[in-house]
Write a protein that holds these residues in place. Sequence first.
Motif, short mmCIF file in Angstrom:
data_model
loop_
_atom_site.label_atom_id
_atom_site.label_comp_id
_atom_site.label_asym_id
_atom_site.label_seq_id
_atom_site.Cartn_x
_atom_site.Cartn_y
_atom_site.Cartn_z
N MET A 247 0.85 -1.18 0.00
CA MET A 247 0.00 0.00 0.00
C MET A 247 0.89 1.24 0.00
N LEU A 248 0.54 2.18 -0.86
CA LEU A 248 1.26 3.44 -0.97
C LEU A 248 0.29 4.57 -0.60
N THR A 249 0.83 5.65 -0.07
CA THR A 249 -0.04 6.76 0.33
C THR A 249 0.54 8.09 -0.13
N THR A 250 -0.36 9.04 -0.32
CA THR A 250 -0.01 10.44 -0.52
C THR A 250 -0.65 11.20 0.64
N GLU A 251 -0.67 12.49 0.54
CA GLU A 251 -1.26 13.29 1.62
C GLU A 251 -2.71 12.90 1.91
N ARG A 252 -3.51 12.69 0.83
CA ARG A 252 -4.94 12.43 1.03
C ARG A 252 -5.42 11.10 0.46
N LEU A 253 -4.52 10.34 -0.17
CA LEU A 253 -4.95 9.15 -0.92
C LEU A 253 -4.22 7.89 -0.49
N ILE A 254 -4.87 6.77 -0.74
CA ILE A 254 -4.26 5.45 -0.64
C ILE A 254 -4.23 4.88 -2.05
N LEU A 255 -3.09 4.38 -2.46
CA LEU A 255 -2.95 3.67 -3.73
C LEU A 255 -2.52 2.26 -3.38
N ARG A 256 -3.37 1.31 -3.67
CA ARG A 256 -3.08 -0.06 -3.27
C ARG A 256 -3.27 -0.99 -4.45
N SER A 257 -2.73 -2.19 -4.27
CA SER A 257 -2.84 -3.21 -5.31
C SER A 257 -4.30 -3.61 -5.52
N TYR A 258 -4.58 -3.93 -6.74
CA TYR A 258 -5.89 -4.43 -7.13
C TYR A 258 -6.11 -5.81 -6.50
N VAL A 259 -7.33 -6.05 -6.02
CA VAL A 259 -7.75 -7.39 -5.59
C VAL A 259 -9.06 -7.71 -6.30
N GLU A 260 -9.38 -8.98 -6.38
CA GLU A 260 -10.55 -9.43 -7.13
C GLU A 260 -11.83 -8.70 -6.73
N SER A 261 -11.99 -8.41 -5.45
CA SER A 261 -13.21 -7.76 -4.98
C SER A 261 -13.35 -6.32 -5.47
N ASP A 262 -12.31 -5.75 -6.07
CA ASP A 262 -12.38 -4.39 -6.62
C ASP A 262 -13.12 -4.34 -7.95
N LEU A 263 -13.33 -5.48 -8.59
CA LEU A 263 -13.91 -5.48 -9.93
C LEU A 263 -15.28 -4.81 -9.99
N ASP A 264 -16.10 -4.97 -8.96
CA ASP A 264 -17.42 -4.33 -8.97
C ASP A 264 -17.29 -2.81 -8.97
N ASP A 265 -16.38 -2.27 -8.14
CA ASP A 265 -16.17 -0.82 -8.10
C ASP A 265 -15.58 -0.31 -9.41
N ILE A 266 -14.64 -1.06 -9.97
CA ILE A 266 -14.02 -0.63 -11.23
C ILE A 266 -15.04 -0.68 -12.37
N LEU A 267 -15.90 -1.68 -12.38
CA LEU A 267 -16.97 -1.74 -13.38
C LEU A 267 -17.93 -0.57 -13.22
N ARG A 268 -18.26 -0.23 -11.98
CA ARG A 268 -19.12 0.94 -11.72
C ARG A 268 -18.46 2.21 -12.25
N LEU A 269 -17.16 2.34 -12.06
CA LEU A 269 -16.42 3.49 -12.57
C LEU A 269 -16.51 3.55 -14.09
N TRP A 270 -16.25 2.43 -14.75
CA TRP A 270 -16.28 2.38 -16.21
C TRP A 270 -17.69 2.58 -16.76
N ASN A 271 -18.71 2.28 -15.99
CA ASN A 271 -20.09 2.44 -16.44
C ASN A 271 -20.64 3.84 -16.19
N ASP A 272 -19.89 4.68 -15.51
CA ASP A 272 -20.37 6.04 -15.26
C ASP A 272 -20.40 6.79 -16.59
N PRO A 273 -21.55 7.37 -16.97
CA PRO A 273 -21.65 8.03 -18.28
C PRO A 273 -20.78 9.27 -18.42
N LEU A 274 -20.31 9.84 -17.33
CA LEU A 274 -19.38 10.97 -17.41
C LEU A 274 -17.94 10.50 -17.56
N VAL A 275 -17.63 9.34 -17.02
CA VAL A 275 -16.26 8.80 -17.06
C VAL A 275 -16.00 8.09 -18.38
#
Length: 162
Positions: free
Chosen positions: A1-29
């Motif tokens: 896990m890596l961090t910045t002042e306000r963020l966490i950047l971490r490795s992908y895990v299988e359970s992230d797929l639902d959130d990533i799909l939601r991101l890709w399905n956003d009509p603005l994104v």
Amino acid sequence: MLTTERLILRSYVESDLDDILRLWNDPLVQPLISNDNVTLLGPKFKETLRAQMERATFGAVISLKETEEFMGQGLVTVLEPKNRDGTFGICLLPKFWNNGYGTEATKFIIDYSFKWFGLNRISLGKLGFVMEGRKRQAVWMDNQWEDILTMGILRDEWDRQH
């Protein structure tokens, strides 16, 4: 896990797929990350997302440090290791736009990629990147033709900024 002042950047895990799909399905994104028509991407698209994350030289799920809420993803993919040439992509859910989170994550990922992967160049379209070319009227978006801009930053340009 890596961090910045306000963020966490971490490795992908299988359970992230639902959130990533939601991101890709956003009509603005979706228009910002794909040249295809905006469309609902179904569960089978998770296979594409999984392959994308596994293929990345650096892939991170981005979360808000304060709440650990999913915000988006960032990737660097090196398709030509001999040439040390990487391609960078980032996308955040719209509710996190215009707060500097994307800039914060981008700066971190670019710094990390130059320092740890020995890259000579990274391609994207902002944040110190230099215009290298324009493919005119290459994408149909929002009922009009849009240009594709090709941009990049070289290691010596990045070195001068740091």
